[in-house]
Write a protein that holds these residues in place. Structure first.
Motif, PDB file in Angstrom:
ATOM      1  N   ALA A   1       0.969  -1.140   0.035  1.00  0.00           N
ATOM      2  CA  ALA A   1      -0.165   0.033  -0.063  1.00  0.00           C
ATOM      3  C   ALA A   1       0.735   1.293   0.057  1.00  0.00           C
ATOM      4  O   ALA A   1       2.063   1.330   0.732  1.00  0.00           O
ATOM      5  CB  ALA A   1      -0.780   0.006   1.297  1.00  0.00           C
ATOM      6  N   SER A   2       0.273   2.236  -0.867  1.00  0.00           N
ATOM      7  CA  SER A   2       0.952   3.379  -0.709  1.00  0.00           C
ATOM      8  C   SER A   2       0.876   4.035   0.847  1.00  0.00           C
ATOM      9  O   SER A   2      -0.215   3.844   1.492  1.00  0.00           O
ATOM     10  CB  SER A   2       0.526   4.734  -1.656  1.00  0.00           C
ATOM     11  OG  SER A   2      -0.963   4.683  -1.467  1.00  0.00           O
TER      12      SER A   2
ATOM     13  N   HIS B   1      -9.206   6.102  -7.309  1.00  0.00           N
ATOM     14  CA  HIS B   1      -8.209   5.738  -6.178  1.00  0.00           C
ATOM     15  C   HIS B   1      -8.342   4.136  -5.543  1.00  0.00           C
ATOM     16  O   HIS B   1      -7.294   3.495  -5.700  1.00  0.00           O
ATOM     17  CB  HIS B   1      -8.298   6.702  -4.906  1.00  0.00           C
ATOM     18  CG  HIS B   1      -7.471   6.046  -3.741  1.00  0.00           C
ATOM     19  ND1 HIS B   1      -5.854   5.954  -3.635  1.00  0.00           N
ATOM     20  CD2 HIS B   1      -8.018   5.470  -2.846  1.00  0.00           C
ATOM     21  CE1 HIS B   1      -5.443   5.303  -2.482  1.00  0.00           C
ATOM     22  NE2 HIS B   1      -6.599   5.052  -1.795  1.00  0.00           N
TER      23      HIS B   1
ATOM     24  N   CYS C   1       0.414   5.035  -7.905  1.00  0.00           N
ATOM     25  CA  CYS C   1      -0.711   5.476  -6.826  1.00  0.00           C
ATOM     26  C   CYS C   1      -0.187   6.526  -6.037  1.00  0.00           C
ATOM     27  O   CYS C   1      -0.901   7.197  -5.750  1.00  0.00           O
ATOM     28  CB  CYS C   1      -0.691   4.289  -5.926  1.00  0.00           C
ATOM     29  SG  CYS C   1      -1.767   2.998  -6.270  1.00  0.00           S
TER      30      CYS C   1
ATOM     31  N   GLN D   1      -5.505   1.290  -6.158  1.00  0.00           N
ATOM     32  CA  GLN D   1      -5.024   0.769  -5.043  1.00  0.00           C
ATOM     33  C   GLN D   1      -5.223  -0.722  -5.160  1.00  0.00           C
ATOM     34  O   GLN D   1      -4.166  -1.727  -5.033  1.00  0.00           O
ATOM     35  CB  GLN D   1      -5.781   1.191  -3.891  1.00  0.00           C
ATOM     36  CG  GLN D   1      -5.328   0.732  -2.566  1.00  0.00           C
ATOM     37  CD  GLN D   1      -3.801   1.097  -2.335  1.00  0.00           C
ATOM     38  OE1 GLN D   1      -3.535   2.038  -2.905  1.00  0.00           O
ATOM     39  NE2 GLN D   1      -3.251   0.555  -1.498  1.00  0.00           N
TER      40      GLN D   1
ATOM     41  N   PRO E   1      -7.043   0.868   1.255  1.00  0.00           N
ATOM     42  CA  PRO E   1      -7.105   1.979   0.609  1.00  0.00           C
ATOM     43  C   PRO E   1      -6.725   3.246   1.810  1.00  0.00           C
ATOM     44  O   PRO E   1      -6.666   2.904   2.889  1.00  0.00           O
ATOM     45  CB  PRO E   1      -8.565   2.180   0.278  1.00  0.00           C
ATOM     46  CG  PRO E   1      -9.315   1.467   1.677  1.00  0.00           C
ATOM     47  CD  PRO E   1      -8.240   0.390   1.538  1.00  0.00           C
ATOM     48  N   ASP E   2      -6.269   4.345   1.022  1.00  0.00           N
ATOM     49  CA  ASP E   2      -5.963   5.488   1.770  1.00  0.00           C
ATOM     50  C   ASP E   2      -7.065   5.777   2.902  1.00  0.00           C
ATOM     51  O   ASP E   2      -8.187   6.241   2.219  1.00  0.00           O
ATOM     52  CB  ASP E   2      -5.465   6.722   0.746  1.00  0.00           C
ATOM     53  CG  ASP E   2      -4.821   7.762   1.606  1.00  0.00           C
ATOM     54  OD1 ASP E   2      -5.352   8.121   2.425  1.00  0.00           O
ATOM     55  OD2 ASP E   2      -3.884   8.390   1.179  1.00  0.00           O
TER      56      ASP E   2
ATOM     57  N   GLU F   1      -2.343  -3.941  -5.289  1.00  0.00           N
ATOM     58  CA  GLU F   1      -2.552  -5.046  -4.370  1.00  0.00           C
ATOM     59  C   GLU F   1      -2.710  -6.436  -5.032  1.00  0.00           C
ATOM     60  O   GLU F   1      -2.296  -7.352  -4.946  1.00  0.00           O
ATOM     61  CB  GLU F   1      -3.923  -4.839  -3.641  1.00  0.00           C
ATOM     62  CG  GLU F   1      -3.812  -3.901  -2.659  1.00  0.00           C
ATOM     63  CD  GLU F   1      -5.130  -3.569  -1.637  1.00  0.00           C
ATOM     64  OE1 GLU F   1      -6.026  -4.384  -1.902  1.00  0.00           O
ATOM     65  OE2 GLU F   1      -5.116  -2.855  -0.929  1.00  0.00           O
TER      66      GLU F   1
END
Lengths: 441, 414
Positions: free
Chosen positions: A13-14, A312, A387, A316, A207-208, A320
């Protein structure tokens, strides 16, 4: 040989909470009756005046070769820094219909998925109260659409990123050819499928958080504004009823005054004021439609917001998936190299049943896997970067949007209060006059 | 709200001699009265007076709607050409409203209070004997007294005469009463329409209010998901709520003042018509007698020159001279009777006409005053309503203005 597990949890993940510097926009308000448009640093609007000044009906043949009537809107543009910049310079003009605006916006949404793209005015009249017709040909509806389209163009042209797109310039200045240019960008192919986006929403793991909160906010905003618009329409309808019934007083007072000697004059003039009162509601409610339109714009903005969040999630999710794929490939390599079967696999079963492969076969497979893993690692790096970039740029635009939203909606609320005040003042005047007439009766 | 007679001493009603008002009546305290056979509502009638006709200065009795109906009937009988104030309507089953419903009882109580007060303020009606009995005797005494009144038969007689004389009454009616009848027609129409319009406005206002009550909470809900916008959103919500309260005040004012006033005059309009009819009947009676007299006189003339040889008397063997004399005497007697009647009826007509005209004048003055103040107060209510709404929106705007100013200062100093 121990496989270097380069894929770890934290690489997938970012990083949430990445420090991003929001692009500061010069909070420059355009004077006049346009809503607070904040101009970007180097945007098109600084060089060019844009108006959607007129609407006309046209007839033509539609896609199935049937006669149809449609409305076209006149786009006027004028260069700001032209040598002969005087008030009388003739603007460049061209006519566009609503569907062309729709195409332009689709292009922008696909090409700039990290931008909260300004919405178009509604396709069909929604949240109507009884007086307005829900007909797209209704002159009031056309007029409000004209204003909405102008607003759309101004917002796009004042956005530093969007306004740089040459397609915009073509749309504003070249009658033909902009569609071809847009289609050449291949944006229709790039558009994400609805199904894919839905799938991603349900399956994305990390997710963010900010985007998730934003999406939730978008949902809430959409729900609360549509509820507000619905109830406002009902309130307007009832208010219309109250005012209009008073008009009957005027007529009956006048008839009654004919048989009364002393009261006659007072009744007549009081009746006149009742007529004025009843007539005043039309203008009042027409003005209130502007307020409703301002709310509607942000109803549609909420959708644009959610669209960025969905993009997004999609990215994402892709990231993944790429990471998962890489992990499984690395595992396969390990199994092949060490000969151990750690997890259940068809390979394992078949090799048990039919005997293992030859060393040559294994060698070939290993080589292929190594290539795939290298490619996969490249892809993962690229996707990670993608991302991160997306999050950075999108969040900057979101901050810009938030400030714009707060300013615009605050102004809308204030103008609503101003409208109410004006309505109250008119009411006080009319009823004070009527009171005078009654006391003189 | 109970208004006692003593509190009314300071009230200024728009009747003839406000300073010399000596009879104060209130209607209050509705109660359900339950017997084996029926259930009904009774009201307390409290009277305070200094009049010598009354044995005491204070009275308190309980009366039901039927008793009021009886009183109205008696007054109309005794003073057929005076304008007796209207009573609120009999109960009509309208949807879910039942006759013990609080609002219905309260509206009726107010109207009954008005009814008795208008009688008390009337220079003639307030001295009526039945009115005094109504105000002073206990329930069982009233029941006994009611039974003594002229009964069914006399009412029948009135109806028969009414049917017979309608055509005649229109022919002989003096112009001024025709004008009054035309006025009454148009007045009834206009009052009815005004009543309907006002009721419709009340209905629309109530529906507007119920929508607005749904409107303000949405702004509050929205403020929950916002930061910077939370405060202005809450401000708008609160302003709308204040407007709701103002609207409630407006609807209350309408329901308690304008609507009952208009409704009373709708009922009055009916009274005007029936008063004019009764006057017409009295005149018709007189006219028919006058006609009868003329006929009899003509008969007498004819008798002088007639041949009586073929009469019944001649058949019996009487001489024509005898027959003539007998007939002459009969006709003379009838003529005398008629002339006495006519004398009496002439006075009656005179009285009826002058009473009617005087009371009509009085009624007109009261009507103008009542309706003028009802509409004036309604207009003032509206002004207050808009003033309240204006104040709340202006204070919202002011609060936002200071926000803008502090924002500006903040940005400048940053």
């Amino acid at each position: 040989m121990a496989g270097r597990v380069e894929v770890g949890e934290d690489e997938v993940a970012s990083q949430p909470g990445l420090e991003t510097e929001p692009k500061s926009e010069s909070g420059h308000n355009i004077s006049g009756n346009k809503s607070t448009i904040m101009e970007g640093e180097s945007c098109l609007l600084k060089k060019m005046e844009i108006n959607v000044s007129e609407a006309e009906k046209r007839t033509g043949k539609n896609a199935v070769n049937m006669q149809e009537i449609y409305t076209v809107y006149l786009i006027e543009t004028r260069q700001v820094d032209s040598p002969n910049e005087d008030e009388n310079s003739v603007p460049d003009t061209l006519w566009r219909r609503y569907s062309e605006f729709e195409l332009l916006r689709s292009y922008l949404v696909v090409t700039y998925p990290f931008i909260v793209v300004p919405p178009l005015p509604e396709k069909r009249a929604e949240f109507v109260w009884h007086k307005l017709s829900a007909d797209n040909m209704d002159p009031d509806f056309v007029e409000r659409r004209r204003i909405g389209l102008e607003n759309f163009l101004l917002r796009v042209a004042s956005h530093s990123a969007l306004s740089r797109d040459p397609i915009i310039y073509l749309f504003l200045t070249q009658e033909n050819g902009w569609k071809e240019a847009a289609n050449e960008s291949g944006f229709q192919a790039k558009a994400d499928s609805r199904l894919k986006a839905l799938n991603a929403t349900f399956r994305v793991k990390n997710p963010d958080k900010r985007f998730m909160e934003l999406k939730h906010y978008g949902d809430e905003l959409q729900s609360v504004i549509s509820h507000l618009l619905r109830v406002r329409a009902r309130v307007a309808d009832r208010l219309y009823g109250v005012y209009k019934v008073h008009g009957n007083y005027g007529r009956v007072f006048s008839e009654w005054s004919a048989i009364e000697k002393e009261m006659g004059d007072g009744l007549q003039s009081a009746g006149h004021h009742m007529d004025v009162y009843a007539a005043s509601i039309d203008d009042i409610l027409e003005e209130e439609e502007h307020y409703a339109d301002q709310l509607k714009e942000y109803l549609f903005f909420a959708e644009a917001l959610r669209s960025v969040c969905r993009k997004h999630e999609l990215q994402q999710y892709d990231l993944e998936m790429a990471a998962l794929d890489l992990t499984s490939k690395k595992q396969q390599r390990e199994e092949l190299a060490t000969g151990t079967v750690r997890t259940f696999s068809l390979k394992g079963m078949t090799s048990k049943l039919f005997g293992q492969e030859t060393p040559e076969q294994r060698e070939a497979k290993l080589k292929m896997l190594e290539e795939q893993i290298t490619d996969g690692e490249e892809l993962l790096k690229a996707k990670n970067l993608e991302c991160e970039d997306f999050v950075k740029v999108a969040w900057a635009d979101i901050e810009r949007f938030k400030e714009q939203k707060n300013n615009d909606l605050k102004e809308a609320l204030i103008s609503y209060a101003v409208m109410q005040i004006s309505m109250c003042k008119k009411g006080i005047q009319v009823w004070t006059n009527a009171k005078e007439c009654f006391s003189k009766m | 709200m109970q208004t006692s007679p003593s509190s009314m001493i300071n009230q200024h009603t728009l009747e003839d001699e406000p300073d010399s008002k000596d009879l104060f009546v209130t209607v209050d305290d509705p109660e359900n009265h339950i017997t084996a056979i029926e259930t009904f509502v009774t009201y307390r009638i409290a009277t305070k007076t200094t009049r010598s006709e009354f044995d005491s200065c204070e009275y308190e009795v309980r009366r039901r709607y039927q008793d009021f109906l009886w009183l109205k009937g008696k007054l109309e009988e005794a003073h057929s050409t005076l304008i007796v104030p209207p009573l609120p309507e009999k109960f009509v089953m309208r949807g879910m409203v039942d006759r013990f419903n609080e609002d219905f009882v309260e509206t009726r109580r107010k109207a009954l209070h008005k009814f008795l007060n208008r009688i008390a303020d009337h220079p003639t009606l307030s001295f009526n004997e039945d009115f005094k009995i109504f105000l002073t005797v206990q329930a069982w005494e009233l029941a006994a007294h009611k039974k003594l009144g002229p009964g069914f038969i006399s009412k029948m007689g009135e109806t028969v005469r009414a049917v017979a004389s309608t055509v005649k009454s229109i022919k002989n009616r003096p112009d001024e009463f025709t004008a009054m009848s035309d006025y009454a027609d148009i007045f009834r129409q206009k009052m009815g329409t005004l009543d309907k319009i006002s009721q419709r406005i009340l209905k629309e206002l109530k529906e507007h209010l119920s929508e607005m009550k749904e409107y303000s909470p949405i702004y509050t809900l929205w403020s929950g998901s916002e930061q910077e916008l939370a405060e202005p959103l809450k401000g708008v919500a609160s302003s709308i709520e204040n407007c709701c309260k103002a609207t409630e005040g407006l609807t209350m004012g309408l329901a308690e003042n304008l609507l009952p006033a208009l409704h009373e005059y709708v009922l009055c309009a009916e009274t005007l018509k029936s008063v004019l009819k009764r006057r017409d009947l009295i005149q018709a009676d007189y006219d028919s007698r006058v006609d009868a007299l003329a006929n009899k006189k003509a008969d007498r003339e004819m008798l002088e020159h007639s041949d009586l040889s073929f009469t019944f008397g001649a058949f019996l063997g009487k001489s024509t001279e005898e027959v003539k004399q007998q007939k002459q005497q009969k006709i003379d007697r009838e003529i005398d009777e008629l002339q006495v009647d006519i004398g009496r009826l002439e006075d009656e007509v005179e009285c009826a006409n002058s009473n009617l005209k005087a009371d009509w004048q009085r009624w007109s003055i009261n009507m103008r005053s009542d309706l003028q103040s009802a509409f004036h107060d309604a207009a003032e209510n509206n002004v207050h309503y808009f003033e309240r709404c204006l104040a709340t929106w202006e204070s919202f705007l002011a609060s936002q203005q200071t926000e803008i100013d502090t924002d500006k200062n903040g940005k400048d100093n940053a």
